[in-house]
Design an enzyme around this catalytic site. Structure first.
Site, short mmCIF file in Angstrom:
data_model
loop_
_atom_site.label_atom_id
_atom_site.label_comp_id
_atom_site.label_asym_id
_atom_site.label_seq_id
_atom_site.Cartn_x
_atom_site.Cartn_y
_atom_site.Cartn_z
N HIS A 119 0.84 -1.15 -0.03
CA HIS A 119 0.03 0.10 -0.07
C HIS A 119 0.73 1.26 0.06
O HIS A 119 0.33 2.23 -0.04
CB HIS A 119 -0.96 -0.04 1.33
N LYS A 121 3.00 4.55 -1.22
CA LYS A 121 3.30 5.42 -2.36
C LYS A 121 4.56 6.07 -2.36
O LYS A 121 4.67 7.04 -1.51
CB LYS A 121 2.06 6.10 -2.55
N ASP A 126 17.49 10.21 -8.04
CA ASP A 126 18.73 10.52 -7.98
C ASP A 126 19.35 10.76 -6.51
O ASP A 126 20.11 11.50 -6.41
CB ASP A 126 18.97 11.75 -8.88
N HIS A 294 -9.24 10.79 1.39
CA HIS A 294 -8.25 9.78 1.13
C HIS A 294 -6.84 9.93 2.10
O HIS A 294 -6.04 9.21 1.96
CB HIS A 294 -8.19 9.61 -0.24
N LYS A 296 -4.07 10.84 5.14
CA LYS A 296 -3.48 10.33 6.15
C LYS A 296 -2.51 11.20 6.85
O LYS A 296 -1.25 10.90 6.63
CB LYS A 296 -2.81 8.71 5.82
N ASP A 301 0.59 19.78 18.62
CA ASP A 301 1.41 20.78 19.05
C ASP A 301 2.08 21.70 18.16
O ASP A 301 3.22 22.27 18.72
CB ASP A 301 2.36 20.07 20.27
#
Length: 412
Positions: A119, A121, A126, A294, A296, A301
């Site tokens: 899952h 991404k 370089d 979608h 996450k 603080d």
């Protein structure tokens, strides 16, 4: 705040971190980085579709491979089940290495094993620039897709932490037993380019099975002022909820942003089961209603932040292979918090605690059962259908298919 023990050993100073919101910002920067690549492009993703975004990505990768850049792309076969030979053949013919993670046979078009997905991404170019987040390569991450376009986030990072991301991605290649000649040399640590401390954390089904969850929980316990979490799929374990509620009860202002117009209705149903438990502790709940959410991400603080692929649900915490970047930087936290505040102010429906039903007379009897399930689920997840996932290399045109090597990095 006191920094979390779960990630203490991997903090790197001297980084520059930039938040990228939705496909409009993210795709432009990734494509620009690929076009500037001189030596190496490493990529991993859950979804790569043959739509306008996927085709544009293919074109950028093809040009990179044709000018001699080493390209390696790992794609989850469950998330991207329909990639055609005609779409992939130009890349493999140009020398790019493409692998499908855990391609499985189907029964009447339905894949039976839906667990332990890749899952992540990730992009690394370089050894100088990397991208981490939750945005897939599909047109539904662009606003012009319509009312079902997704709201999402990623980060672009430069500096010493990029070496950790590159090392992880190269190790993932090397440990698949491919036998191919691919550089596994340790990446060179980048020069300091900014003021941000950053830490790259992955979740697997081995020693790092709880790494991302633990980083969140330790940050909750250290929080003193406020916590803002925006997450698409929220149904965490008992300990996560306990630490979050404890923060709210000691006076930390806690805001949670969930999907109000979900792409998966079950996600909202699951989160709403927990609303009473959350608002009773003083947690403020908001439902994002403009389009499917979608993201996450979290900010604590005004200095601790995270962006990545990990949801806060059983799949991400117990089964999927995930990756997040944790950041200690006030400027970055201020930017991300500002974007989340704008969502709350302009596009969210605040949940009135008095409107959350207390339930019927029998629900106080069933709630202990619910939290027993939440407490035990990570252990029970190990009993779900499992095998040793494999990756299959996509062969160049007119080349015989290769045997699928074992992906030991993803084994239990």
């Amino acid at each position: 705040m006191k920094w979390t023990r779960a990630v203490d050993s991997c903090w790197r100073a001297g980084n520059r971190v930039r938040v990228l919101e939705n496909g409009e910002e993210y795709f432009a920067r990734v494509f620009e980085a690929i076009d500037a690549a001189q030596r190496e492009v490493l990529m991993e993703t859950f979804i790569w579709f043959e739509d306008k975004v996927g085709i544009e990505l293919q074109e950028h990768l093809l040009r990179a491979a044709q000018r001699g850049v080493r390209v390696h792309f790992l794609v989850d076969a469950y998330g991207s089940p329909d990639l055609s030979e005609e779409f992939l053949a130009p890349l493999t013919a140009a020398g790019a290495t493409l692998r499908l993670y855990d391609r499985q046979p189907t029964l009447m078009g339905i894949r039976l094993n839906v667990f332990r997905r890749m899952h992540r991404k990730l992009v690394a170019v370089d050894e100088t620039t990397a991208f981490v987040g939750g945005i897939n390569y599909s047109a539904d991450h662009l606003a012009d897709f319509g009312p079902t376009a997704k709201q999402d986030y990623a980060v672009e990072v430069e500096g010493p932490v990029v070496a950790d991301i590159v090392a992880f991605m190269r190790h993932a290649i090397a440990t698949r037993g491919t036998g191919e000649r691919w550089s596994t040399a340790e990446p060179v640590d980048g020069e300091p380019v900014g003021d941000a401390h950053a830490c790259f954390v992955t979740r697997d089904n081995g020693r790092r099975s709880r790494s991302i969850e633990q980083a969140y929980r330790e940050a909750f316990r250290a929080a003193r002022k406020d916590i803002v979490i925006a997450n698409a799929y929220f149904f965490p374990g008992y300990g996560f909820l306990r630490d979050l509620r404890a923060a709210a009860k000691r006076g930390v202002e806690v805001h949670l942003i969930f999907q109000g117009e979900p792409d998966t209705p079950l996600a909202l149903m699951a989160a709403r089961v927990l609303y009473r438990h959350l608002v009773d502790a003083g947690v403020r709940v908001h439902e994002y209603c403009e389009r499917p959410f979608h993201g996450k991400v979290a900010v604590i603080d005004g200095e601790w932040s995270t962006v990545g692929s990990s949801n806060l649900d059983p799949l991400s915490f117990s089964l999927n292979l995930e990756a997040n970047v944790f950041v200690r930087d006030r400027d970055f936290a201020r930017e991300l918090r500002g974007r989340l505040d704008r969502l709350i102010e302009n596009h969210c429906r605040a949940i009135d605690p008095t409107s959350v039903p207390r339930g019927r007379f029998w629900q106080p009897l069933t709630r202990p059962l619910l939290f027993h399930v939440l407490r035990r689920f990570p252990r029970w997840a190990g009993w779900l259908p499992a095998h040793t996932p494999h990756t299959a290399r996509v062969p160049p045109p007119e080349s015989p298919p290769q045997a699928s090597p074992t992906d030991v990095q993803a084994s239990r």
